[in-house]
Design an enzyme around this catalytic site. Structure first.
Site, mmCIF file in Angstrom:
data_model
loop_
_atom_site.group_PDB
_atom_site.id
_atom_site.type_symbol
_atom_site.label_atom_id
_atom_site.label_comp_id
_atom_site.label_asym_id
_atom_site.label_seq_id
_atom_site.Cartn_x
_atom_site.Cartn_y
_atom_site.Cartn_z
ATOM 1 N N HIS A 9 0.818 -1.219 0.000
ATOM 2 C CA HIS A 9 0.000 0.000 0.000
ATOM 3 C C HIS A 9 0.852 1.270 0.000
ATOM 4 O O HIS A 9 2.038 1.255 0.336
ATOM 5 C CB HIS A 9 -0.939 0.010 1.211
ATOM 6 C CG HIS A 9 -0.209 0.019 2.521
ATOM 7 N ND1 HIS A 9 0.374 1.142 3.048
ATOM 8 C CD2 HIS A 9 0.039 -0.973 3.405
ATOM 9 C CE1 HIS A 9 0.947 0.852 4.202
ATOM 10 N NE2 HIS A 9 0.764 -0.441 4.438
ATOM 11 N N GLU A 81 -2.151 -7.379 7.327
ATOM 12 C CA GLU A 81 -0.835 -7.345 7.956
ATOM 13 C C GLU A 81 -0.817 -8.255 9.179
ATOM 14 O O GLU A 81 -1.860 -8.688 9.667
ATOM 15 C CB GLU A 81 -0.511 -5.902 8.359
ATOM 16 C CG GLU A 81 0.821 -5.671 9.028
ATOM 17 C CD GLU A 81 2.017 -6.053 8.171
ATOM 18 O OE1 GLU A 81 2.257 -7.268 8.006
ATOM 19 O OE2 GLU A 81 2.711 -5.148 7.689
#
Length: 189
Positions: A9, A81
């Site tokens: 990202h 994550e």
């Protein structure tokens, strides 16, 4: 042969503030928005069959800026994550010093092991790539998740030394249910 484009990202507020993000979230900075927009320009030249994103806002926003409303995408929790438990939102100075230390460090604090993350990513991405109509796929995820996925496939030391900055593109070939890292694109402009 199929191709997976696994992307970290864009830059977030917590990246700038050097805070541990994990499952907590922070918005993209203006720089992160610019990175995602530049990624969108890069991916305009590539035909994508499908796109996937971690359910974290920072990944969804990055995905939407890349795709520029040209195609839908699917949000998947398994692309998230590593969960850092009680360390979420705290200073990165509290992180373990080596990748090996990440394997179990966060478990007593409500987090997950890096091995769990790697296996979760491998299972998820294998499931995505074995779908018959997924020839060229975009998946937007996180630094630690990308690292732990790579760790399931090969020794990641060389790539780790080069860094996994925001917007890094990992290009994997997928053939006979096996991933092979083809290249890492760190400057996608």
């Amino acid at each position: 042969m199929k191709t997976l484009y696994l992307v970290r990202h864009g830059e977030t507020l917590f990246n700038v503030e050097h805070k541990i993000q994990g499952w907590c979230d922070s918005p993209l900075t203006q720089n992160g928005i610019n990175q995602a927009t530049q990624l969108g320009e890069f991916f305009k030249k590539i035909h994508l069959d499908h796109a996937y994103s971690s359910t974290s806002e920072r990944c969804c926003d990055t995905t939407e800026l890349i795709l520029q409303n040209c195609m839908p995408y699917t949000r998947l929790k398994d692309l998230k994550e590593q969960n850092f438990g009680a360390f979420e939102g705290e200073s990165e100075d509290l992180n373990p010093q080596t990748p090996k230390d990440y394997e179990t460090f966060f478990l007593p604090y409500g987090g997950e092991s890096s091995n769990t993350v790697g296996k979760r990513m491998l299972t998820c991405l294998t499931s995505i790539m074995t779908k018959p109509d997924n020839g060229q796929v975009l998946a937007v995820s996180h630094s630690g998740a990308c690292f732990n996925f790579l760790r399931m496939l090969q020794d990641p030391t060389e790539e780790l030394q080069k860094g996994f900055s925001n917007g890094t593109i990992f290009v994997y070939h997928f053939d006979q249910n096996q991933f092979q890292l083809a290249k890492v694109i760190r400057n996608f402009k």
